[in-house]
Design an enzyme around this catalytic site. Structure first.
Site, PDB file in Angstrom:
ATOM      1  N   ARG A 126       0.858  -0.936   0.145  1.00 20.23           N
ATOM      2  CA  ARG A 126       0.139   0.187  -0.065  1.00 20.23           C
ATOM      3  C   ARG A 126       0.813   1.115  -0.102  1.00 20.23           C
ATOM      4  O   ARG A 126       0.440   2.282  -0.518  1.00 20.23           O
ATOM      5  CB  ARG A 126      -1.033  -0.213   1.173  1.00 20.23           C
ATOM      6  CG  ARG A 126      -2.111   1.116   1.366  1.00 20.23           C
ATOM      7  CD  ARG A 126      -2.825   1.131   2.398  1.00 20.23           C
ATOM      8  NE  ARG A 126      -4.052   1.781   2.181  1.00 20.23           N
ATOM      9  CZ  ARG A 126      -4.848   2.193   3.384  1.00 20.23           C
ATOM     10  NH1 ARG A 126      -4.556   2.083   4.542  1.00 20.23           N
ATOM     11  NH2 ARG A 126      -5.949   2.972   3.365  1.00 20.23           N
ATOM     12  N   ASN A 160      -7.363   6.311  -0.963  1.00 22.00           N
ATOM     13  CA  ASN A 160      -7.163   5.060  -1.016  1.00 22.00           C
ATOM     14  C   ASN A 160      -7.953   4.385   0.215  1.00 22.00           C
ATOM     15  O   ASN A 160      -7.901   4.685   1.329  1.00 22.00           O
ATOM     16  CB  ASN A 160      -5.490   5.025  -0.553  1.00 22.00           C
ATOM     17  CG  ASN A 160      -4.962   3.883  -0.493  1.00 22.00           C
ATOM     18  OD1 ASN A 160      -5.175   2.806   0.079  1.00 22.00           O
ATOM     19  ND2 ASN A 160      -4.021   3.668  -1.667  1.00 22.00           N
ATOM     20  N   SER A 161      -8.594   3.431  -0.317  1.00 22.66           N
ATOM     21  CA  SER A 161     -10.007   2.874   0.195  1.00 22.66           C
ATOM     22  C   SER A 161      -9.442   1.948   1.503  1.00 22.66           C
ATOM     23  O   SER A 161      -8.226   1.583   1.566  1.00 22.66           O
ATOM     24  CB  SER A 161     -10.805   2.053  -0.584  1.00 22.66           C
ATOM     25  OG  SER A 161     -11.260   2.873  -1.719  1.00 22.66           O
ATOM     26  N   MET A 162     -10.368   1.807   2.417  1.00 19.82           N
ATOM     27  CA  MET A 162     -10.028   0.894   3.379  1.00 19.82           C
ATOM     28  C   MET A 162      -9.460  -0.439   3.237  1.00 19.82           C
ATOM     29  O   MET A 162     -10.233  -1.188   2.232  1.00 19.82           O
ATOM     30  CB  MET A 162     -10.996   0.871   4.498  1.00 19.82           C
ATOM     31  CG  MET A 162     -11.004   0.122   5.664  1.00 19.82           C
ATOM     32  SD  MET A 162     -12.537   0.192   6.613  1.00 19.82           S
ATOM     33  CE  MET A 162     -12.247  -0.961   8.111  1.00 19.82           C
ATOM     34  N   PRO A 163      -8.559  -0.927   3.497  1.00 16.95           N
ATOM     35  CA  PRO A 163      -7.923  -2.370   2.842  1.00 16.95           C
ATOM     36  C   PRO A 163      -8.993  -3.504   3.160  1.00 16.95           C
ATOM     37  O   PRO A 163      -9.174  -4.382   2.164  1.00 16.95           O
ATOM     38  CB  PRO A 163      -6.744  -2.625   3.835  1.00 16.95           C
ATOM     39  CG  PRO A 163      -6.131  -1.102   4.120  1.00 16.95           C
ATOM     40  CD  PRO A 163      -7.357  -0.202   4.214  1.00 16.95           C
TER      41      PRO A 163
END
Length: 392
Positions: free
Chosen positions: A37, A100-103
């Site tokens: 990430r 950047n979206s929540m994993p």
């Protein structure tokens, strides 16, 4: 533990947490390791919180490298752009416009996409490029098309992808149109929310192909829908669970201020007072808002909070013809309501809520969506059991 940062946060710790949650499956673990990430998060970020809407202040990597690293390897979303780039201050802007979206959400959606090596995949919303990198590792970069509407965001993502050794086809354009030159696709995934499924996505997906996208009505509430495209040009499937994504730019709406509804008059203007036993608190949960929104078209809520913990729930229609308020105070069994205009919006919300109660309070997973060239319908449990609109 990372040896580069004064924090326990690390790719390994995040991977372990995601695997333990069941979000990161063994078949996506190699992609997670190949596309870490931190390679896809810009140096200036506004970290979010897991499961909440609170926004932390800006972190600049050069000023706080440990804080930046901690945010990157926490299972939480990260806002990377506000107001299409117009806001760069320390606090939150008005509208988050890239992230950047929540994993957990990233890998849950990728798992739902059921991709296999060689599948042709269309991604709507390149964002920071992380999702495109993960897909590129899984199916081959030559099989991935990713579309981003924002020029600067697209350019930054393309550089990150190149630096990390990935080369999917990165297109600048309106994601609502898909990308016809590379169609048809086996899979389509959207990393932005929609209130209406662009039919171009259905048209550009092969029969038997899948579309995974965050869908939510105007009223509020949102969930990931999992559609299978059929040979007759329709797509249908169930919702998988809650989500909260930024809206597809082509479907953003501008909300009029309360003053536009009052038409220059002091509240309550021409509103009619009444009382209700239904607490405004009962209609505020995300899944309840979704159920209400599926029945009450072209209306949306807004909460005006007060220091003592009470609040006013405002309801407004998109045509700027009708409004309503419902006042919440603790330890009350009746709540004051004021309604104005041809639509009695609180009455509509009450009818929708009672329907939801009568159906045994369904969660997202009992709802489904069917899309055709003529439009779309929301259903409960079965495609033939349509969710009824509130009619007065």
């Amino acid at each position: 533990m990372s040896t580069q940062h004064g924090t326990d946060a690390s790719p390994q710790r995040l991977a372990s947490a995601l695997v333990e949650k069941g979000s990161l499956s063994s078949d996506w673990l190699p992609a997670f390791r190949r596309a870490p990430r931190d390679l896809f998060v810009p140096d200036v970020i506004w970290p979010g919180t897991a499961g909440g809407n609170r926004q932390k202040n800006r972190i600049i990597r050069s000023e706080d490298p440990d804080g930046w690293w901690e945010a990157v390897y926490t299972d939480a979303p990260i806002t990377t752009q506000w107001d299409d780039g117009a806001h760069t201050g320390s606090g939150a802007g008005k509208i988050p416009s890239s992230s950047n979206s929540m994993p957990t959400m990233v890998f849950s959606m990728l798992d739902a996409l059921s991709v296999h090596e060689g599948h042709q995949v269309l991604e709507i919303g390149t964002g920071t490029g992380w999702n495109a990198a993960l897909l590129s590792h899984r199916v081959g970069p030559e099989n991935v098309v990713t579309v981003e509407v924002d020029d600067d965001t697209a350019a930054d993502a393309r550089k990150r992808l190149q630096d990390a050794g990935f080369a999917p086809l990165a297109v600048v354009g309106d994601g609502a149109n898909g990308y016809p030159p590379a169609a048809p696709y086996d899979r389509v995934i959207a990393t932005c929310s929609i209130g209406q499924m662009p039919y171009a996505w259905v048209e550009q997906t092969k029969p038997g192909g899948l579309i995974v996208a965050p869908w939510g009505p105007t009223y509020g509430g949102e969930a990931i829908v999992h559609l299978t495209v059929k040979s007759d040009g329709t797509a249908s499937g169930k919702f998988l669970g809650s989500s909260a994504f930024m809206r597809l730019r082509a479907q953003r709406t501008e909300r009029k201020h309360v003053r536009e509804y009052l038409k220059g008059k002091a509240w309550p203007a021409d509103g009619v007072r009444s009382y209700t036993s239904l607490s405004p608190d009962e209609v505020g949960d995300w899944h309840v808002m979704f159920a209400i929104g599926a029945q009450v078209p072209n209306a949306f809520p807004w909460m005006e909070s007060y220091k003592d913990g009470s609040y006013t729930l405002w309801l407004r229609d998109t045509e700027v013809t009708s409004w309503a308020t419902a006042d919440f105070e603790k330890d009350r069994s009746e709540f004051e309501v004021v309604q104005s205009g041809p639509r009695k919006l609180w009455d509509e919300v009450m009818v929708a809520y009672r329907w939801w109660e009568d159906q045994d309070r369904p969660g997202f997973e009992r709802f489904g969506l069917t899309v055709s060239a003529e439009g779309e319908t929301v259903w409960l449990d079965d495609p033939d059991n349509l969710v009824p609109p509130v009619l007065f």
